[in-house]
Design a protein around this motif. Sequence first.
Motif, PDB file in Angstrom:
ATOM      1  N   ARG A 118     -47.029 -29.006  55.434  1.00  0.00           N
ATOM      2  CA  ARG A 118     -45.988 -27.977  55.333  1.00  0.00           C
ATOM      3  C   ARG A 118     -45.283 -28.012  53.980  1.00  0.00           C
ATOM      4  O   ARG A 118     -44.394 -27.202  53.724  1.00  0.00           O
ATOM      5  CB  ARG A 118     -44.965 -28.138  56.460  1.00  0.00           C
ATOM      6  N   ILE A 119     -45.665 -28.959  53.133  1.00  0.00           N
ATOM      7  CA  ILE A 119     -45.119 -29.042  51.781  1.00  0.00           C
ATOM      8  C   ILE A 119     -46.066 -28.284  50.851  1.00  0.00           C
ATOM      9  O   ILE A 119     -47.237 -28.624  50.735  1.00  0.00           O
ATOM     10  CB  ILE A 119     -44.990 -30.506  51.323  1.00  0.00           C
ATOM     11  N   THR A 120     -45.569 -27.236  50.204  1.00  0.00           N
ATOM     12  CA  THR A 120     -46.444 -26.396  49.378  1.00  0.00           C
ATOM     13  C   THR A 120     -46.199 -26.561  47.888  1.00  0.00           C
ATOM     14  O   THR A 120     -47.000 -26.088  47.082  1.00  0.00           O
ATOM     15  CB  THR A 120     -46.281 -24.910  49.756  1.00  0.00           C
ATOM     16  N   LYS A 121     -45.121 -27.218  47.498  1.00  0.00           N
ATOM     17  CA  LYS A 121     -44.854 -27.455  46.081  1.00  0.00           C
ATOM     18  C   LYS A 121     -44.007 -28.704  45.936  1.00  0.00           C
ATOM     19  O   LYS A 121     -43.073 -28.919  46.708  1.00  0.00           O
ATOM     20  CB  LYS A 121     -44.142 -26.250  45.448  1.00  0.00           C
ATOM     21  N   VAL A 122     -44.347 -29.537  44.942  1.00  0.00           N
ATOM     22  CA  VAL A 122     -43.585 -30.763  44.673  1.00  0.00           C
ATOM     23  C   VAL A 122     -43.251 -30.820  43.194  1.00  0.00           C
ATOM     24  O   VAL A 122     -44.132 -30.689  42.339  1.00  0.00           O
ATOM     25  CB  VAL A 122     -44.378 -32.029  45.065  1.00  0.00           C
ATOM     26  N   THR A 123     -41.984 -31.034  42.889  1.00  0.00           N
ATOM     27  CA  THR A 123     -41.547 -31.257  41.516  1.00  0.00           C
ATOM     28  C   THR A 123     -40.847 -32.601  41.455  1.00  0.00           C
ATOM     29  O   THR A 123     -39.868 -32.835  42.181  1.00  0.00           O
ATOM     30  CB  THR A 123     -40.575 -30.152  41.049  1.00  0.00           C
ATOM     31  N   ILE A 124     -41.360 -33.500  40.620  1.00  0.00           N
ATOM     32  CA  ILE A 124     -40.742 -34.814  40.466  1.00  0.00           C
ATOM     33  C   ILE A 124     -39.554 -34.691  39.520  1.00  0.00           C
ATOM     34  O   ILE A 124     -39.670 -34.134  38.423  1.00  0.00           O
ATOM     35  CB  ILE A 124     -41.753 -35.842  39.928  1.00  0.00           C
ATOM     36  N   VAL A 180     -55.754 -30.981  56.883  1.00  0.00           N
ATOM     37  CA  VAL A 180     -55.984 -31.872  55.748  1.00  0.00           C
ATOM     38  C   VAL A 180     -54.985 -31.517  54.647  1.00  0.00           C
ATOM     39  O   VAL A 180     -54.979 -30.384  54.161  1.00  0.00           O
ATOM     40  CB  VAL A 180     -57.422 -31.727  55.205  1.00  0.00           C
ATOM     41  N   PRO A 181     -54.131 -32.465  54.242  1.00  0.00           N
ATOM     42  CA  PRO A 181     -53.146 -32.174  53.203  1.00  0.00           C
ATOM     43  C   PRO A 181     -53.803 -31.860  51.861  1.00  0.00           C
ATOM     44  O   PRO A 181     -54.928 -32.271  51.587  1.00  0.00           O
ATOM     45  CB  PRO A 181     -52.331 -33.481  53.114  1.00  0.00           C
ATOM     46  N   ASP A 182     -53.085 -31.138  51.029  1.00  0.00           N
ATOM     47  CA  ASP A 182     -53.557 -30.791  49.689  1.00  0.00           C
ATOM     48  C   ASP A 182     -53.530 -32.032  48.791  1.00  0.00           C
ATOM     49  O   ASP A 182     -52.535 -32.762  48.748  1.00  0.00           O
ATOM     50  CB  ASP A 182     -52.649 -29.700  49.104  1.00  0.00           C
ATOM     51  N   ILE A 183     -54.606 -32.272  48.040  1.00  0.00           N
ATOM     52  CA  ILE A 183     -54.733 -33.486  47.235  1.00  0.00           C
ATOM     53  C   ILE A 183     -53.686 -33.534  46.120  1.00  0.00           C
ATOM     54  O   ILE A 183     -53.179 -34.614  45.776  1.00  0.00           O
ATOM     55  CB  ILE A 183     -56.166 -33.615  46.660  1.00  0.00           C
ATOM     56  N   ASP A 184     -53.329 -32.388  45.544  1.00  0.00           N
ATOM     57  CA  ASP A 184     -52.317 -32.373  44.484  1.00  0.00           C
ATOM     58  C   ASP A 184     -50.937 -32.731  45.035  1.00  0.00           C
ATOM     59  O   ASP A 184     -50.127 -33.381  44.356  1.00  0.00           O
ATOM     60  CB  ASP A 184     -52.262 -31.009  43.800  1.00  0.00           C
ATOM     61  N   ILE A 185     -50.658 -32.301  46.257  1.00  0.00           N
ATOM     62  CA  ILE A 185     -49.391 -32.658  46.905  1.00  0.00           C
ATOM     63  C   ILE A 185     -49.344 -34.166  47.144  1.00  0.00           C
ATOM     64  O   ILE A 185     -48.332 -34.829  46.875  1.00  0.00           O
ATOM     65  CB  ILE A 185     -49.236 -31.898  48.242  1.00  0.00           C
ATOM     66  N   ILE A 186     -50.455 -34.722  47.647  1.00  0.00           N
ATOM     67  CA  ILE A 186     -50.529 -36.165  47.884  1.00  0.00           C
ATOM     68  C   ILE A 186     -50.277 -36.933  46.591  1.00  0.00           C
ATOM     69  O   ILE A 186     -49.521 -37.913  46.558  1.00  0.00           O
ATOM     70  CB  ILE A 186     -51.907 -36.553  48.459  1.00  0.00           C
ATOM     71  N   ALA A 187     -50.907 -36.478  45.505  1.00  0.00           N
ATOM     72  CA  ALA A 187     -50.766 -37.161  44.217  1.00  0.00           C
ATOM     73  C   ALA A 187     -49.317 -37.169  43.741  1.00  0.00           C
ATOM     74  O   ALA A 187     -48.790 -38.205  43.313  1.00  0.00           O
ATOM     75  CB  ALA A 187     -51.667 -36.498  43.176  1.00  0.00           C
ATOM     76  N   LYS A 188     -48.647 -36.015  43.798  1.00  0.00           N
ATOM     77  CA  LYS A 188     -47.261 -35.931  43.344  1.00  0.00           C
ATOM     78  C   LYS A 188     -46.345 -36.812  44.204  1.00  0.00           C
ATOM     79  O   LYS A 188     -45.454 -37.496  43.683  1.00  0.00           O
ATOM     80  CB  LYS A 188     -46.781 -34.478  43.398  1.00  0.00           C
ATOM     81  N   LEU A 189     -46.566 -36.797  45.510  1.00  0.00           N
ATOM     82  CA  LEU A 189     -45.740 -37.623  46.399  1.00  0.00           C
ATOM     83  C   LEU A 189     -45.957 -39.104  46.120  1.00  0.00           C
ATOM     84  O   LEU A 189     -45.004 -39.894  46.094  1.00  0.00           O
ATOM     85  CB  LEU A 189     -46.071 -37.301  47.861  1.00  0.00           C
ATOM     86  N   SER A 190     -47.220 -39.480  45.927  1.00  0.00           N
ATOM     87  CA  SER A 190     -47.535 -40.878  45.630  1.00  0.00           C
ATOM     88  C   SER A 190     -46.871 -41.313  44.326  1.00  0.00           C
ATOM     89  O   SER A 190     -46.276 -42.401  44.249  1.00  0.00           O
ATOM     90  CB  SER A 190     -49.051 -41.056  45.548  1.00  0.00           C
ATOM     91  N   GLN A 191     -46.952 -40.472  43.298  1.00  0.00           N
ATOM     92  CA  GLN A 191     -46.301 -40.790  42.018  1.00  0.00           C
ATOM     93  C   GLN A 191     -44.796 -40.979  42.196  1.00  0.00           C
ATOM     94  O   GLN A 191     -44.198 -41.922  41.657  1.00  0.00           O
ATOM     95  CB  GLN A 191     -46.543 -39.668  41.013  1.00  0.00           C
ATOM     96  N   ALA A 192     -44.167 -40.077  42.950  1.00  0.00           N
ATOM     97  CA  ALA A 192     -42.719 -40.143  43.146  1.00  0.00           C
ATOM     98  C   ALA A 192     -42.310 -41.428  43.873  1.00  0.00           C
ATOM     99  O   ALA A 192     -41.331 -42.081  43.498  1.00  0.00           O
ATOM    100  CB  ALA A 192     -42.242 -38.917  43.931  1.00  0.00           C
ATOM    101  N   GLY A 248     -34.283 -31.021  48.611  1.00  0.00           N
ATOM    102  CA  GLY A 248     -34.195 -32.177  47.742  1.00  0.00           C
ATOM    103  C   GLY A 248     -34.438 -33.424  48.574  1.00  0.00           C
ATOM    104  O   GLY A 248     -33.706 -33.693  49.536  1.00  0.00           O
ATOM    105  N   LEU A 249     -35.496 -34.168  48.247  1.00  0.00           N
ATOM    106  CA  LEU A 249     -35.877 -35.343  49.040  1.00  0.00           C
ATOM    107  C   LEU A 249     -35.989 -36.575  48.154  1.00  0.00           C
ATOM    108  O   LEU A 249     -36.264 -36.473  46.957  1.00  0.00           O
ATOM    109  CB  LEU A 249     -37.232 -35.117  49.728  1.00  0.00           C
ATOM    110  N   VAL A 250     -35.796 -37.736  48.781  1.00  0.00           N
ATOM    111  CA  VAL A 250     -36.057 -39.013  48.122  1.00  0.00           C
ATOM    112  C   VAL A 250     -37.081 -39.734  48.997  1.00  0.00           C
ATOM    113  O   VAL A 250     -36.724 -40.362  49.988  1.00  0.00           O
ATOM    114  CB  VAL A 250     -34.781 -39.855  47.969  1.00  0.00           C
ATOM    115  N   PRO A 251     -38.378 -39.620  48.674  1.00  0.00           N
ATOM    116  CA  PRO A 251     -39.426 -40.150  49.554  1.00  0.00           C
ATOM    117  C   PRO A 251     -39.612 -41.649  49.379  1.00  0.00           C
ATOM    118  O   PRO A 251     -39.432 -42.188  48.285  1.00  0.00           O
ATOM    119  CB  PRO A 251     -40.673 -39.391  49.081  1.00  0.00           C
ATOM    120  N   HIS A 252     -39.983 -42.320  50.481  1.00  0.00           N
ATOM    121  CA  HIS A 252     -40.294 -43.747  50.344  1.00  0.00           C
ATOM    122  C   HIS A 252     -41.616 -44.149  50.996  1.00  0.00           C
ATOM    123  O   HIS A 252     -42.150 -45.210  50.692  1.00  0.00           O
ATOM    124  CB  HIS A 252     -39.146 -44.632  50.832  1.00  0.00           C
ATOM    125  N   SER A 253     -42.184 -43.325  51.874  1.00  0.00           N
ATOM    126  CA  SER A 253     -43.447 -43.700  52.521  1.00  0.00           C
ATOM    127  C   SER A 253     -44.208 -42.467  52.974  1.00  0.00           C
ATOM    128  O   SER A 253     -43.611 -41.456  53.355  1.00  0.00           O
ATOM    129  CB  SER A 253     -43.186 -44.597  53.750  1.00  0.00           C
TER     130      SER A 253
END
Length: 289
Positions: A178-184, A112-124, A146-151
């Motif tokens: 496997r993503i443990t930290k996200v910075t927008i 189950v992915p971390d909810i904070d990671i999901i939130a940051k990815l969704s915002q980005a 360094g990533l540029v996410p789209h989906s």
Amino acid sequence: MDEFSFAQKQRLAYIDFKLYFTGMVTRSEIVSHFELGLAAATRDLKFYKDNAPENMAYDNVEKKYFITTQFKPIFKHDARRTLIKLANNISDGFDSIGDTSFPIESPSPLNVPDIDIIAKLSQAIINHKPISVIYTSLSSGSGARGLVPHSIVDNGLRWHLRAYDRKSKSFRDFVLTRITKVTILAQTSPPEEDKLEDHQWMRMVPLQIIPHPNNVKHPTAIKLDFGMEKGMLEVNVRAAMAGYLLRRWNVDCSESASLSGPEYQLYLQNIQTLYGAENLAIAPGYQHS
């Protein structure tokens, strides 16, 4: 929160959800979503601000409330349910289904992915922003990317992120757990990093799936299972996703339907459609020509 009615809690949960997963909320969105008057929506925003003063800040130019770096959700957002909501454009904010217990069981998830990671990815993704992540891969271990996410994608077994990878200069899949930290990052991306340049994502592949000609004694059962018409199931899938679907359903992709075993009940009739698609190493029996 006990002093609020159920309807008010719904609206406050909606504000919480919009801030957390899109990074912003507007008065007009609340009016439209709940069919409220402008004054009622203004009150709800004030109630939310009173309960969580550090969660949002108003921008007079854009006429929007934006998430702050001090944001802490005031409602619980379950990771699995949130991913399903995001996939189906649901933004009610509530995870409870009420007092009714339905006689339905779903498979137990192993990850189950971390909810904070999901939130940051969704915002980005929603705001078209690149990100910096700490990612752990099987081949190279942990490191910054360094990533540029789209989906965000459910491949049937786990959730992953589809993004342009600035390290390899290509579009790739990244497992969410496997993503443990996200910075927008506060920057824009060049055109070559845009989703429209992800040709494997944009290309649709038509799959013609039939009952396995050798492993199935009563093909009518398989036709009923999959709602096949004229003995065949036709599915259009993104080239980037074809391998995942074929593996999930154990579709034999060998040229002569040579895979044996009870798990192989389906066969890909038009194997040539896979030409040029990636991620096919996981497609059962497929051999690159």
